[in-house]
Scaffold this active site. Sequence first.
Site, mmCIF file in Angstrom:
data_model
loop_
_atom_site.group_PDB
_atom_site.id
_atom_site.type_symbol
_atom_site.label_atom_id
_atom_site.label_comp_id
_atom_site.label_asym_id
_atom_site.label_seq_id
_atom_site.Cartn_x
_atom_site.Cartn_y
_atom_site.Cartn_z
ATOM 1 N N THR A 270 0.837 -1.198 0.000
ATOM 2 C CA THR A 270 0.000 0.000 0.000
ATOM 3 C C THR A 270 0.870 1.246 0.000
ATOM 4 O O THR A 270 2.015 1.232 0.473
ATOM 5 C CB THR A 270 -0.871 0.099 1.264
ATOM 6 O OG1 THR A 270 -0.028 0.156 2.420
ATOM 7 C CG2 THR A 270 -1.854 -1.025 1.374
ATOM 8 N N ASP A 271 0.329 2.342 -0.518
ATOM 9 C CA ASP A 271 0.850 3.629 -0.092
ATOM 10 C C ASP A 271 0.437 3.749 1.373
ATOM 11 O O ASP A 271 -0.431 3.019 1.864
ATOM 12 C CB ASP A 271 0.278 4.771 -0.937
ATOM 13 C CG ASP A 271 1.181 5.992 -0.930
ATOM 14 O OD1 ASP A 271 1.966 6.149 0.027
ATOM 15 O OD2 ASP A 271 1.104 6.795 -1.871
ATOM 16 N N TRP A 272 1.057 4.664 2.094
ATOM 17 C CA TRP A 272 0.860 4.705 3.541
ATOM 18 C C TRP A 272 -0.566 5.155 3.877
ATOM 19 O O TRP A 272 -0.923 6.307 3.728
ATOM 20 C CB TRP A 272 1.902 5.614 4.177
ATOM 21 C CG TRP A 272 3.146 4.893 4.607
ATOM 22 C CD1 TRP A 272 3.735 4.961 5.828
ATOM 23 C CD2 TRP A 272 3.952 3.974 3.847
ATOM 24 N NE1 TRP A 272 4.855 4.143 5.871
ATOM 25 C CE2 TRP A 272 5.007 3.528 4.673
ATOM 26 C CE3 TRP A 272 3.876 3.478 2.550
ATOM 27 C CZ2 TRP A 272 5.980 2.627 4.246
ATOM 28 C CZ3 TRP A 272 4.847 2.572 2.118
ATOM 29 C CH2 TRP A 272 5.874 2.157 2.957
ATOM 30 N N GLY A 273 -1.390 4.169 4.290
ATOM 31 C CA GLY A 273 -2.775 4.454 4.633
ATOM 32 C C GLY A 273 -3.739 4.292 3.480
ATOM 33 O O GLY A 273 -4.869 4.773 3.562
#
Length: 739
Positions: A270-273
């Site tokens: 994932t991208d962060w979040g």
Amino acid sequence: MNTFIIQRHKVIHSIITLCFLLSYSLTNAQQSSNIHSKNTEVKIDSIISLLTLEEKVSLVHAQSKFSTPGIPRLGIPEIWMSDGPHGVRGEINWDNWGYADWTNDSITAFPALTCLAATFNPSLSNDYGISVGEEARYRKKDILLGPGVNIYRTPLNGRNFEYMGEDPFLASKMVVPYIKGVQQNGVSACVKHYVLNNQEEWRDHINVKVSERALHEIYLPAFKAAIMEGGAWSLMGSYNKHNGQYCSHHDKLINKILKGDWGFDGVVITDWGSAHDTKEAILNGLDIEMGTGTDGLTTNQKNAYDNYYLAYPFLQLLKSGEIDEKYVDDKVRRILRLMYRTTMSSNRPMGRMNNVEHHEVARKVASEGIVLLKNENNFFPIKDDKNLTIAVIGENATRSMTIGGGSSELKAQFEISPLEGLKKIYKNATIIHAMGYASGPSAYAKVLPSTLDAEKLKTEAIATAQKADIVLFVGGLNKNHHQDCEGGDRLKFGLPFGQEDLIDELLKVNKNMGVILVSGNAVEMPWLEQVNGLMQSWYLGSMAGQAIADVVIGNVNPSGKLPFSFPKKLKDNAAHFYGDISYPGDSINQEYKEGILVGYRWHDTKKIKPLFPFGFGLSYSSFDLTDITTDKKSYTPKSQIKVTCTVSNTGTKDGAEVVQVYVGKSKSKVQRAFKELKGFNKVNLNAGEQKTIEVLINTDDLSFYNESTANWQLETGNYYIYVGNASDHITKKIKFTIN
């Protein structure tokens, strides 16, 4: 006693098996190239059989801001990641976004990827990848979170500077050698942000609607090349949605295209979040979840990382039998495969950091990527004359550009400013300086105003310009919020911080002015006709000042070409032509109404003249393209077109020219761009020298994506090849046929 002995033998057998597996090493280059061989897969499956369900789940989500846990009892290592497609980010605290204040994490800052794309030099891209990969390896990073290959769709996108421009072919050709260079160090490149993350405004939820043709022809090709040609070991999902589903756990994008059609055997992160749903994350191909909305360790009884979508909720679904264990096994298998390629590969090099070779690569990329856009009366290069006074004006002449920008910010060992570089290289001329304008300090997600007196700065700059023979205005954007920065797009197309007004005032007292733009984006230029020279210099990293000075004084002949079009006004850009629903959307949905007509494709097809076209860049020399031919007049599918061209340096300086080959389809049954880049060749020539070069084009690469069949289709009939040195400067047009 017998039961005890049996159990002891089982334990000993397991330990022996594990020791054998974890001591697996590659003994030669052939084995290295076959790291994902059947033999390795058998070993991975054997490790999976030793893991408990809890241990498997622990591997698929974060344990800190930039790491995932290992399995200590089995000797399985952690995975450590770092931001930094153009330099390895400084060390971040375990559980917050503060810097850890290490004293040994200052690195070489390489130019941002817009500059790399502007070199049109794939070989140099490989040198870049090797160098940044070595620095990541030395810092003991297993995954480098980059490169970014999102398409330049609008000049307002705050993150364009991290990407490789508007053309999918150029981005594809530049990203592949970068990835190979990084990964030869035993560090995984993580290509990002997959996909359609072409703005920062509302990036965390905007639902992008785009035609299947545009998706496959414009927005996916660089990712496809990164996976299928570059062999990227990991990929980062984007924040936004596509057709109602978040891209980081998107069935079509990940399961069907990435892991299905392209055969990706690596890890999706994932991208962060950017994860939003446990079942979608499980079923739709997400492998590692990072940065989900938590500050990590909390006062709760449970570690907050255990509450990620792919953590405790995943474990509960597995234990209840609602989700088959095969899903977690596939994720763990991919993670272990990544480990064998990186942290569990015993033949990884040691890496290097801040060495002379890296500084030279940074300098070469910077100087080769600078684009000369205007040069009236040979304003550049500026000779080092003892009777000459040069006024260097502008905050960007001294401002650090390695800090700020969001996740791309760097802790550079050093950064040579443009003013410093000019003062160092000019031994005879007098260099004077005035700041002229000021912005505030960089801060993420907020704008901090300058505390300096704007009128006083302007007055000082005007007085300085009056004393000089030549004015070099060093302006542009910076990496503050709402400039070139993650987390927010630009608010206007023009120059910020009162620069346009300042340029006008300076011209009133000294008309002998050249402008050096520092930015990762196109800007509006109402002042262009009044200045004599213009350079686009990008964010150039540690060697910025030296590279700029090299080009200004003429030690380096500029050879950079624009990797995106500069429109005259914002409405001339395709994304803005169709109004708010096209950019930035209505806060919920967004429609890419321009379809495949992105960048120069739009300008060419709609006959809208850009301020500066894609592929454009001047030189201190002059070049002629002659004897342009194709090897045949007719071709068949799955064949190759050979374009030959003689390039002559007709000037007095050694230099380099980029021969660009575009192809257009006559009377297509579907909408086509007037022409599309299908090949290029950068050739270095001494003054007076000529060389014959070739550009090879596969006929199948002229296919369009047929939405009715969901496949690529090559049309027969007449086509045209356009050969030149910019998208709007074509030397010869050649007709050919595909039968």
